[in-house]
Design a protein around this motif. Sequence first.
Motif, PDB file in Angstrom:
ATOM      1  N   UNK A 147       0.816  -1.214   0.000  1.00 24.49           N
ATOM      2  CA  UNK A 147       0.000   0.000   0.000  1.00 24.49           C
ATOM      3  C   UNK A 147       0.851   1.266   0.000  1.00 24.49           C
ATOM      4  N   UNK A 148       2.000   1.220   0.652  1.00 21.95           N
ATOM      5  CA  UNK A 148       2.840   2.414   0.745  1.00 21.95           C
ATOM      6  C   UNK A 148       3.556   2.730  -0.557  1.00 21.95           C
ATOM      7  N   UNK A 149       3.618   1.761  -1.484  1.00 14.22           N
ATOM      8  CA  UNK A 149       4.428   1.971  -2.685  1.00 14.22           C
ATOM      9  C   UNK A 149       3.717   1.665  -3.995  1.00 14.22           C
ATOM     10  N   UNK A 150       2.620   0.935  -3.951  1.00 14.47           N
ATOM     11  CA  UNK A 150       2.001   0.467  -5.190  1.00 14.47           C
ATOM     12  C   UNK A 150       1.506   1.618  -6.060  1.00 14.47           C
ATOM     13  N   UNK A 151       1.151   2.742  -5.453  1.00 13.96           N
ATOM     14  CA  UNK A 151       0.720   3.887  -6.252  1.00 13.96           C
ATOM     15  C   UNK A 151       1.812   4.367  -7.182  1.00 13.96           C
ATOM     16  N   UNK A 152       3.067   4.332  -6.709  1.00 18.91           N
ATOM     17  CA  UNK A 152       4.184   4.765  -7.540  1.00 18.91           C
ATOM     18  C   UNK A 152       4.607   3.693  -8.544  1.00 18.91           C
ATOM     19  N   UNK A 153       4.675   2.444  -8.092  1.00 14.58           N
ATOM     20  CA  UNK A 153       5.146   1.388  -8.995  1.00 14.58           C
ATOM     21  C   UNK A 153       4.125   1.087 -10.088  1.00 14.58           C
ATOM     22  N   UNK A 154       2.868   0.908  -9.728  1.00 15.09           N
ATOM     23  CA  UNK A 154       1.837   0.681 -10.744  1.00 15.09           C
ATOM     24  C   UNK A 154       1.617   1.941 -11.571  1.00 15.09           C
ATOM     25  N   UNK A 155       1.710   3.094 -10.916  1.00 17.90           N
ATOM     26  CA  UNK A 155       1.575   4.351 -11.658  1.00 17.90           C
ATOM     27  C   UNK A 155       2.601   4.485 -12.762  1.00 17.90           C
ATOM     28  N   UNK A 156       3.840   4.027 -12.511  1.00 21.83           N
ATOM     29  CA  UNK A 156       4.882   4.084 -13.539  1.00 21.83           C
ATOM     30  C   UNK A 156       4.558   3.146 -14.697  1.00 21.83           C
ATOM     31  N   UNK A 183       3.513   4.305 -19.154  1.00 17.96           N
ATOM     32  CA  UNK A 183       4.421   3.902 -20.223  1.00 17.96           C
ATOM     33  C   UNK A 183       4.086   4.580 -21.549  1.00 17.96           C
ATOM     34  N   UNK A 184       5.128   4.844 -22.352  1.00 17.06           N
ATOM     35  CA  UNK A 184       4.896   5.453 -23.660  1.00 17.06           C
ATOM     36  C   UNK A 184       4.637   4.405 -24.746  1.00 17.06           C
ATOM     37  N   UNK A 185       4.592   3.145 -24.390  1.00 15.62           N
ATOM     38  CA  UNK A 185       4.179   2.087 -25.319  1.00 15.62           C
ATOM     39  C   UNK A 185       2.672   2.216 -25.535  1.00 15.62           C
ATOM     40  N   UNK A 186       2.164   1.963 -26.748  1.00 17.40           N
ATOM     41  CA  UNK A 186       0.723   2.133 -26.992  1.00 17.40           C
ATOM     42  C   UNK A 186      -0.135   1.388 -25.968  1.00 17.40           C
ATOM     43  N   UNK A 187      -1.022   2.106 -25.324  1.00 19.97           N
ATOM     44  CA  UNK A 187      -1.783   1.533 -24.229  1.00 19.97           C
ATOM     45  C   UNK A 187      -2.775   0.473 -24.687  1.00 19.97           C
ATOM     46  N   UNK A 188      -3.173   0.534 -25.944  1.00 15.62           N
ATOM     47  CA  UNK A 188      -4.089  -0.494 -26.438  1.00 15.62           C
ATOM     48  C   UNK A 188      -3.356  -1.782 -26.793  1.00 15.62           C
ATOM     49  N   UNK A 189      -2.031  -1.789 -26.632  1.00 15.45           N
ATOM     50  CA  UNK A 189      -1.234  -2.990 -26.862  1.00 15.45           C
ATOM     51  C   UNK A 189      -0.619  -3.490 -25.551  1.00 15.45           C
ATOM     52  N   UNK A 190      -1.261  -3.135 -24.433  1.00 14.46           N
ATOM     53  CA  UNK A 190      -0.765  -3.529 -23.112  1.00 14.46           C
ATOM     54  C   UNK A 190      -1.915  -3.988 -22.231  1.00 14.46           C
ATOM     55  N   UNK A 191      -1.588  -4.846 -21.290  1.00 12.91           N
ATOM     56  CA  UNK A 191      -2.459  -5.154 -20.164  1.00 12.91           C
ATOM     57  C   UNK A 191      -1.572  -5.301 -18.935  1.00 12.91           C
ATOM     58  N   UNK A 192      -2.154  -5.060 -17.767  1.00 15.12           N
ATOM     59  CA  UNK A 192      -1.415  -5.168 -16.510  1.00 15.12           C
ATOM     60  C   UNK A 192      -2.150  -6.149 -15.612  1.00 15.12           C
ATOM     61  N   UNK A 193      -1.442  -7.162 -15.150  1.00 15.00           N
ATOM     62  CA  UNK A 193      -2.015  -8.155 -14.253  1.00 15.00           C
ATOM     63  C   UNK A 193      -1.311  -8.054 -12.905  1.00 15.00           C
ATOM     64  N   UNK A 194      -2.044  -7.597 -11.895  1.00 17.17           N
ATOM     65  CA  UNK A 194      -1.507  -7.439 -10.551  1.00 17.17           C
ATOM     66  C   UNK A 194      -1.895  -8.676  -9.754  1.00 17.17           C
ATOM     67  N   UNK A 195      -0.925  -9.519  -9.451  1.00 17.28           N
ATOM     68  CA  UNK A 195      -1.165 -10.743  -8.691  1.00 17.28           C
ATOM     69  C   UNK A 195      -0.955 -10.439  -7.212  1.00 17.28           C
ATOM     70  N   UNK A 196      -2.040 -10.273  -6.500  1.00 24.89           N
ATOM     71  CA  UNK A 196      -1.966  -9.835  -5.106  1.00 24.89           C
ATOM     72  C   UNK A 196      -1.984 -11.034  -4.165  1.00 24.89           C
ATOM     73  N   UNK A 203      -3.465  -4.927   3.829  1.00 20.83           N
ATOM     74  CA  UNK A 203      -3.512  -3.469   3.918  1.00 20.83           C
ATOM     75  C   UNK A 203      -4.397  -2.938   2.788  1.00 20.83           C
ATOM     76  N   UNK A 204      -4.185  -1.717   2.361  1.00 21.18           N
ATOM     77  CA  UNK A 204      -5.047  -1.103   1.341  1.00 21.18           C
ATOM     78  C   UNK A 204      -4.541  -1.300  -0.086  1.00 21.18           C
ATOM     79  N   UNK A 205      -3.661  -2.255  -0.292  1.00 21.82           N
ATOM     80  CA  UNK A 205      -3.088  -2.458  -1.619  1.00 21.82           C
ATOM     81  C   UNK A 205      -4.160  -2.650  -2.682  1.00 21.82           C
TER      82      UNK A 205
END
Length: 334
Positions: free
Chosen positions: A18-27, A31-44, A49-51
């Motif tokens: 929770x203390x860091x995921x805003x920065x790491x996922x935010x980065x 990304x400058x790679x085309x967003x329609x050619x990306x997906x993000x899978x967060x395996x929690x 906490x509030x992650x």
Amino acid sequence: MADALPFVSVIMPIRNEAAFIGRSLGAVLAQDYPHDRMEVLVADGMSTDDTRVIVQQLAARHPDIQVRLIDNPGKIVPTGFNAALAQARGDVIVRVDGHTIIAPDYVRECMAVLERSGADNVGGRMVAVGTTALGQAVALATSSRFGVGGARFHYSDREEWVDTVYMGAWPRRVFEQLGGFDPELVRNQDDEFNYRLRAQGGRILLNPRIRSQYYNRTSLRSLWRQYYQYGFYKVRVLQKHPRQMRLRQFVPPAFVASILGGALLSPLNKRLRALWALVITAYAVANLMASWRIARKAGRAHLRRLPLVFSILHFSYGLGFLHGLIHFRKRWRR
């Protein structure tokens, strides 16, 4: 055309970030790679906490990239990575850790290096960053050869073929051939996977243009636990891939064994007592010299903390390895 670019699945195995995921996922979402050619899978790993809330809020603010939150009941990196991998749709799989901030062009550079080189795994340097005085000393120690041995991804500033890289980006076919991460390994799962990859003729390329910053441990206790686990689970890697080990990985346990053995045997023999004192003195001198060289460049205030940090890195890893030899003693043939 954007449609011709590989589709990328970014996998983030995390727990209680929770203390860091805003920065790491935010980065990742910036990304400058085309967003329609990306997906993000967060395996929690079933965060307490509030992650999960923060991940969902970030996903809602970035509807141009699909972000999926995946349960990881195993709670460790390999089980989380494998769970996300099973649902990933990408032609290329990119791993990003929860305590790491990747550069805006990270994904694009990974794709470019993969395409140009034909490598089976690419990655960049592990640039350690500390947010406190102790954290800065840890970052300096873990970026030095005296601290962590000869692993190139800690300090190399040129493109080169290596044994392993930080995090990694792989064509999907690599996992189709080798399977996923070893779920037994709380630590060293990336090393073990890269051992398997190289054993099958795969090639791993380090390129410093693939940039990220890793925010390391900020307490001595967490640093000790981290490197103790590295040593402990390195024994299982040794048992599974004995020919892939490097001499540097045996130095800390050999050193710790000599210290412990000397403490037990030196009262019995004057020569052993002198040899034990020589080993301790030699290490103390080497530690102080390495600390002085680093502090002279990075700031002499670090000299107060570096010797202790180096000692924790070496002793915790060595003790963990020796414990692993005992704990896994019946598993050499498995």
